[in-house]
Design a protein around this motif. Structure first.
Motif, mmCIF file in Angstrom:
data_model
loop_
_atom_site.group_PDB
_atom_site.id
_atom_site.type_symbol
_atom_site.label_atom_id
_atom_site.label_comp_id
_atom_site.label_asym_id
_atom_site.label_seq_id
_atom_site.Cartn_x
_atom_site.Cartn_y
_atom_site.Cartn_z
ATOM 1 N N VAL A 151 0.637 -1.163 -0.051
ATOM 2 C CA VAL A 151 0.044 0.192 0.072
ATOM 3 C C VAL A 151 0.979 1.214 -0.060
ATOM 4 O O VAL A 151 0.443 2.577 -0.356
ATOM 5 C CB VAL A 151 -1.378 -0.091 1.115
ATOM 6 N N THR A 152 2.014 1.194 0.770
ATOM 7 C CA THR A 152 2.617 2.226 0.665
ATOM 8 C C THR A 152 3.372 2.872 -0.707
ATOM 9 O O THR A 152 3.040 4.258 -1.281
ATOM 10 C CB THR A 152 3.799 1.824 1.537
ATOM 11 N N LYS A 153 3.573 2.467 -1.865
ATOM 12 C CA LYS A 153 4.149 1.962 -2.673
ATOM 13 C C LYS A 153 3.722 2.672 -3.588
ATOM 14 O O LYS A 153 3.821 3.082 -4.482
ATOM 15 C CB LYS A 153 4.988 0.738 -3.127
ATOM 16 N N ASP A 154 2.228 1.672 -3.591
ATOM 17 C CA ASP A 154 0.794 2.247 -3.835
ATOM 18 C C ASP A 154 0.330 4.148 -3.843
ATOM 19 O O ASP A 154 -0.259 4.615 -4.851
ATOM 20 C CB ASP A 154 -0.742 1.754 -3.685
ATOM 21 N N ILE A 155 0.731 4.114 -2.755
ATOM 22 C CA ILE A 155 0.196 5.619 -2.318
ATOM 23 C C ILE A 155 1.661 6.223 -2.979
ATOM 24 O O ILE A 155 1.189 7.603 -3.336
ATOM 25 C CB ILE A 155 0.480 5.654 -1.275
ATOM 26 N N GLU A 156 3.085 6.515 -3.213
ATOM 27 C CA GLU A 156 3.768 6.458 -3.410
ATOM 28 C C GLU A 156 4.078 6.920 -5.020
ATOM 29 O O GLU A 156 4.148 7.898 -5.575
ATOM 30 C CB GLU A 156 5.572 5.260 -3.312
ATOM 31 N N ALA A 157 3.291 5.691 -4.921
ATOM 32 C CA ALA A 157 3.031 6.373 -7.074
ATOM 33 C C ALA A 157 1.963 7.039 -7.516
ATOM 34 O O ALA A 157 2.277 7.782 -8.124
ATOM 35 C CB ALA A 157 2.747 4.898 -8.015
ATOM 36 N N HIS A 158 1.370 6.989 -6.462
ATOM 37 C CA HIS A 158 0.268 8.286 -6.957
ATOM 38 C C HIS A 158 0.282 9.524 -6.179
ATOM 39 O O HIS A 158 0.208 10.732 -6.680
ATOM 40 C CB HIS A 158 -1.216 8.003 -5.466
ATOM 41 N N LEU A 159 1.565 9.759 -5.242
ATOM 42 C CA LEU A 159 2.114 11.125 -4.764
ATOM 43 C C LEU A 159 3.021 11.227 -5.946
ATOM 44 O O LEU A 159 2.662 12.405 -6.028
ATOM 45 C CB LEU A 159 2.512 10.603 -3.465
ATOM 46 N N MET A 160 3.821 10.875 -6.953
ATOM 47 C CA MET A 160 4.057 10.777 -7.220
ATOM 48 C C MET A 160 4.045 10.839 -8.975
ATOM 49 O O MET A 160 4.717 11.890 -9.667
ATOM 50 C CB MET A 160 5.401 9.756 -7.826
ATOM 51 N N GLY A 161 2.621 10.867 -9.486
ATOM 52 C CA GLY A 161 2.369 11.183 -10.039
ATOM 53 C C GLY A 161 1.278 12.635 -10.262
ATOM 54 O O GLY A 161 0.255 12.842 -11.276
#
Length: 155
Positions: A140-150
């Motif tokens: 979930v952390t990696k998914d949130i990171e991808a969302h924030l970096m996008g």
């Protein structure tokens, strides 16, 4: 085999600790849009988003099954970007007498480190440690990171 358990992991991300903390702590209801394959919903049961003593109803997908958990937010420290959820109802309590999830978002020179600590007491010795839930936290952390970096910060 001990009945008390503690598992920890750290996940390095490129996003800021403050923005990550904001989504996970203050806007978790957006997570079903960010990682719908892992989090079906987070609903406000009582109080206000991001406040101590707030009660949230979670529906997560773990080990291929939908699990429900009612969590209370406690031990909030906005300065340190940290908080603790305590599970008060749900599937986890069929295996554990108590279960807490502590999250700290630590700023670094580049990005941040998200530190998760799971603390629990098993109902009996035959119950395994909750490595799959710790893995879910990392994913979930990696998914949130991808969302924030996008730059999808409007969710």
């Amino acid at each position: 085999m001990a009945l008390y358990g503690k598992l920890e992991t750290e996940v390095k991300i490129n996003a800021s600790a403050k923005k990550f903390h904001e989504i996970l702590h203050q806007r978790p209801h957006h997570m079903s849009n960010i990682c719908s394959d892992k989090i079906q919903s987070v609903e406000l049961h009582e109080s206000e988003w991001g406040k101590a003593d707030t009660i949230l109803n979670w529906r997560i997908i773990l080990d291929g099954r939908v699990h429900k958990a009612k969590k209370v937010i406690e031990d909030v420290d906005e300065e340190k970007n940290s908080f603790t959820w305590r599970v008060v109802e749900g599937d986890l309590l069929e295996l554990y007498k108590s279960f807490k999830i502590k999250v700290q978002c630590i700023p670094k020179d580049e990005g941040s480190v998200i530190h998760f600590t799971l603390e629990y007491e098993k109902l009996h010795e035959g119950i395994p440690d909750s490595h799959t839930l710790l893995q879910l936290c990392a994913e979930v952390t990696k998914d949130i990171e991808a969302h924030l970096m996008g730059n999808n910060n409007d969710v």
